[in-house]
Motif scaffolding. Structure first.
Motif, PDB file in Angstrom:
ATOM      1  N   MET A   1       0.816  -1.194   0.000  1.00  0.00           N
ATOM      2  CA  MET A   1       0.000   0.000   0.000  1.00  0.00           C
ATOM      3  C   MET A   1       0.855   1.252   0.000  1.00  0.00           C
ATOM      4  O   MET A   1       0.354   2.330  -0.181  1.00  0.00           O
ATOM      5  N   CYS A   2       2.134   1.113   0.234  1.00  0.00           N
ATOM      6  CA  CYS A   2       3.007   2.286   0.226  1.00  0.00           C
ATOM      7  C   CYS A   2       3.505   2.540  -1.187  1.00  0.00           C
ATOM      8  O   CYS A   2       4.398   1.847  -1.672  1.00  0.00           O
ATOM      9  N   ILE A   3       2.938   3.533  -1.820  1.00  0.00           N
ATOM     10  CA  ILE A   3       3.391   3.905  -3.159  1.00  0.00           C
ATOM     11  C   ILE A   3       4.682   4.706  -3.031  1.00  0.00           C
ATOM     12  O   ILE A   3       5.032   5.190  -1.949  1.00  0.00           O
ATOM     13  N   ASP A   4       5.416   4.836  -4.138  1.00  0.00           N
ATOM     14  CA  ASP A   4       6.728   5.483  -4.099  1.00  0.00           C
ATOM     15  C   ASP A   4       6.744   6.856  -3.434  1.00  0.00           C
ATOM     16  O   ASP A   4       7.639   7.128  -2.628  1.00  0.00           O
ATOM     17  N   PRO A   5       5.783   7.753  -3.728  1.00  0.00           N
ATOM     18  CA  PRO A   5       5.833   9.055  -3.043  1.00  0.00           C
ATOM     19  C   PRO A   5       5.736   8.945  -1.515  1.00  0.00           C
ATOM     20  O   PRO A   5       6.380   9.706  -0.798  1.00  0.00           O
ATOM     21  N   VAL A   6       4.965   7.985  -1.034  1.00  0.00           N
ATOM     22  CA  VAL A   6       4.852   7.790   0.414  1.00  0.00           C
ATOM     23  C   VAL A   6       6.172   7.270   0.967  1.00  0.00           C
ATOM     24  O   VAL A   6       6.681   7.771   1.977  1.00  0.00           O
ATOM     25  N   LEU A   7       6.741   6.284   0.315  1.00  0.00           N
ATOM     26  CA  LEU A   7       8.021   5.739   0.775  1.00  0.00           C
ATOM     27  C   LEU A   7       9.112   6.795   0.751  1.00  0.00           C
ATOM     28  O   LEU A   7       9.964   6.835   1.642  1.00  0.00           O
ATOM     29  N   HIS A   9       8.665   9.942   1.242  1.00  0.00           N
ATOM     30  CA  HIS A   9       8.369  10.860   2.345  1.00  0.00           C
ATOM     31  C   HIS A   9       8.813  10.298   3.695  1.00  0.00           C
ATOM     32  O   HIS A   9       9.250  11.055   4.566  1.00  0.00           O
ATOM     33  N   VAL A  10       8.718   8.988   3.884  1.00  0.00           N
ATOM     34  CA  VAL A  10       9.038   8.387   5.182  1.00  0.00           C
ATOM     35  C   VAL A  10      10.402   7.712   5.229  1.00  0.00           C
ATOM     36  O   VAL A  10      10.768   7.159   6.260  1.00  0.00           O
ATOM     37  N   LEU A  32       2.827  -3.706   6.818  1.00  0.00           N
ATOM     38  CA  LEU A  32       3.781  -4.693   6.294  1.00  0.00           C
ATOM     39  C   LEU A  32       4.793  -4.042   5.364  1.00  0.00           C
ATOM     40  O   LEU A  32       5.989  -4.355   5.415  1.00  0.00           O
ATOM     41  N   ASP A  33       4.337  -3.136   4.508  1.00  0.00           N
ATOM     42  CA  ASP A  33       5.252  -2.427   3.601  1.00  0.00           C
ATOM     43  C   ASP A  33       6.265  -1.595   4.379  1.00  0.00           C
ATOM     44  O   ASP A  33       7.461  -1.592   4.062  1.00  0.00           O
ATOM     45  N   LEU A  34       5.799  -0.875   5.397  1.00  0.00           N
ATOM     46  CA  LEU A  34       6.705  -0.046   6.196  1.00  0.00           C
ATOM     47  C   LEU A  34       7.707  -0.901   6.961  1.00  0.00           C
ATOM     48  O   LEU A  34       8.899  -0.576   7.018  1.00  0.00           O
ATOM     49  N   LEU A  35       7.241  -1.987   7.554  1.00  0.00           N
ATOM     50  CA  LEU A  35       8.142  -2.887   8.271  1.00  0.00           C
ATOM     51  C   LEU A  35       9.193  -3.463   7.334  1.00  0.00           C
ATOM     52  O   LEU A  35      10.368  -3.586   7.703  1.00  0.00           O
ATOM     53  N   GLU A  36       8.786  -3.789   6.125  1.00  0.00           N
ATOM     54  CA  GLU A  36       9.723  -4.312   5.122  1.00  0.00           C
ATOM     55  C   GLU A  36      10.797  -3.285   4.780  1.00  0.00           C
ATOM     56  O   GLU A  36      11.905  -3.631   4.389  1.00  0.00           O
ATOM     57  N   ASN A  37      10.457  -2.014   4.944  1.00  0.00           N
ATOM     58  CA  ASN A  37      11.403  -0.927   4.681  1.00  0.00           C
ATOM     59  C   ASN A  37      12.116  -0.464   5.956  1.00  0.00           C
ATOM     60  O   ASN A  37      12.637   0.646   6.013  1.00  0.00           O
TER      61      ASN A  37
END
Length: 108
Positions: A1-7, A9-10, A32-37
């Protein structure tokens, strides 16, 4: 759910606080996407909903197993103040101490 612009930004953040609707879809996949990052995820259980309690329950279980921290809005608010010496602590404390409606959102 984390698209490139969100990633983007964070990407320099260590922690993200998540709350919203559809815990079993949007919140879960974002966590899950954020944890993966390698970003720490804190999920506000009383600020996150789903169509059914069962969906919420299993979404929270998955997020916790993946490494997310399940927390409450009060814990997040007080944690962001970082102690009673914050100039707004007493003002915020008064808001927290007001009786909140029973929502059953903390039931897991």
């Amino acid at each position: 759910m984390c698209i490139d612009p969100v990633l983007q930004h964070v990407k320099d953040k260590r922690n993200v606080i998540l709350f919203g609707i559809e815990s079993h879809v949007c919140i879960l996949q974002t966590a899950l996407d954020l944890l993966e990052n390698n970003i720490n995820v804190h999920v506000v259980v009383d600020g996150t909903s789903s169509r059914t309690q069962e969906s919420r329950k299993y979404a929270f279980k998955q997020m916790k197993q993946a490494g997310a921290v399940l927390t409450t809005s009060e814990s997040v608010i007080l944690g962001l103040l970082d102690g009673a010496d914050h100039p707004k602590f007493r003002e915020v404390q008064k808001l927290i101490l007001q009786s909140a409606p029973v929502t059953d959102l903390c039931k897991l």
